[in-house]
Enzyme design. Sequence first.
Site, PDB file in Angstrom:
ATOM      1  N   SER A  39       4.452  -2.047  63.878  1.00 44.37           N
ATOM      2  CA  SER A  39       5.121  -0.973  63.149  1.00 44.37           C
ATOM      3  C   SER A  39       6.619  -0.936  63.450  1.00 44.37           C
ATOM      4  CB  SER A  39       4.444   0.362  63.476  1.00 44.37           C
ATOM      5  OG  SER A  39       4.915   1.387  62.631  1.00 44.37           O
ATOM      6  N   ASP A  72       6.635  -2.258  59.141  1.00 43.72           N
ATOM      7  CA  ASP A  72       5.382  -2.494  58.412  1.00 43.72           C
ATOM      8  C   ASP A  72       5.240  -1.618  57.190  1.00 43.72           C
ATOM      9  OD1 ASP A  72       4.819  -0.075  59.775  1.00 43.72           O
ATOM     10  OD2 ASP A  72       2.682  -0.529  59.801  1.00 43.72           O
ATOM     11  N   ASP A  76      10.257   1.313  57.915  1.00 45.85           N
ATOM     12  CA  ASP A  76      10.077   0.633  59.193  1.00 45.85           C
ATOM     13  C   ASP A  76       9.460  -0.740  58.925  1.00 45.85           C
ATOM     14  OD1 ASP A  76       7.511   1.457  58.532  1.00 45.85           O
ATOM     15  OD2 ASP A  76       6.965   1.988  60.581  1.00 45.85           O
ATOM     16  N   ASP A  84       4.983   1.745  56.609  1.00 40.96           N
ATOM     17  CA  ASP A  84       4.244   3.004  56.448  1.00 40.96           C
ATOM     18  C   ASP A  84       5.112   4.221  56.765  1.00 40.96           C
ATOM     19  OD1 ASP A  84       4.369   2.770  59.208  1.00 40.96           O
ATOM     20  OD2 ASP A  84       2.219   3.012  59.544  1.00 40.96           O
TER      21      ASP A  84
END
Length: 422
Positions: free
Chosen positions: A92, A227, A225, A229
């Site tokens: 993440s 990834d 960010d 999400d």
Amino acid sequence: MRRYFGTDGVRGIVGEGLTPDLVERLGRASALWSGGGRVFVGRDTRGSGPALEEAFAEGIASAGGNAVLGGVLPTPAVALLSLDLGAVVSASHNPPEYNGIKLFDAQGRKLTDTAEEELEALLDEPPRQKRGAIDHVGIAADSYMAHVLERFGSRLEGLKIVVDCANGAYSGIAPAAFERLGADVVAFADQPDGTNINVGSGATDLAALQDKVVTSGADLGVAFDGDGDRMLAVDADGKTVDGDQILAILALHLKVDVVVVTVMTNLGFHRLMEEHGIRVVTTDVGDRYVLEALRREGAILGGEQSGHIICLDGHVTGDGLAGALLLCRALEARTLAEAASVMPKFAQATENLTVTPEQAALSDDLLAEVQRVNRELGGGARVLVRPSGTEPLVRVLAEAENEQEAAILCARITALVRRELG
């Protein structure tokens, strides 16, 4: 008690807390837990991603399951395309040396604490005699973009927007999505090289975005960010618009009756929702707890100050691109600054204290004292002390009507925590 899973999956520094052997065991355990079916796997742009993806897929195949590899994809795409299970090789918003595994069930929901405990109990299971398969698919990103544009997009002609991709999974998707809707796009941090994900860019570091928005004369900027999400925004003057303010804009635009947030959410958000008769449900920190509450309440909108924006009307999880598109739609000929001004913001001061795993288990006496202080503050301010779910830290938050009061309150509680921790 879970040994490896934290607030959002399994994470660690590659080669230290997170090894290919552990990732392979996680793959095998995941396939066994899901009944040996098909597991859809995506990853972000970290240099360690391909090797860990291979290890995870090998674990799935060794349990008789079928690994379906989608390549570089944002986390919400994996949730939408999940088969019997979905998995993302990602850490993440963490720095490039980290990586991890996030898991989704067949409905695209993050696993519960109980499910993660059950999965951990299978980590030492040996390979099965009947081996499964590893397949690759090449159209997953296109399918995901088409769904998000259809469900959350609107015409954006006349809007100039800076898109910060954090050199992550949205690099090949988000700028193209905004361009397809007619926006004038300035993209940056969209050239991942395996070592630059979340470095000096993205939702955890908005300085470059703020500068780019002002110097390019853009109407606003959005940052994801690594990834995908999480999403935060910047107005035309370079001022940050955080997840609380974005949720406030969306709650009023969507005319919801209920919104779900976490304990970190600003007191100003609560006051605004009260004024508009919108019920607020508060959960522990972590978007999966927000998701659980949304489903329990039958609600569609929730999120976190850190930028998790969740709209379940056409989706199954938090999605940075969907959140950014909804925000643009909700502006309705206003500037972002005008839209965000509806929510008064209380000043917040924070402190992070490094701790051992034993110290992270806060004592009952400390928690009782924090409750006593909050009763004393009477709702005009507040304090929060909690262990991080992703790092060896205890986080202290103080909130008050001005920065000086918040700083004094934070220092007071931090000193109390230091004494308790020894």
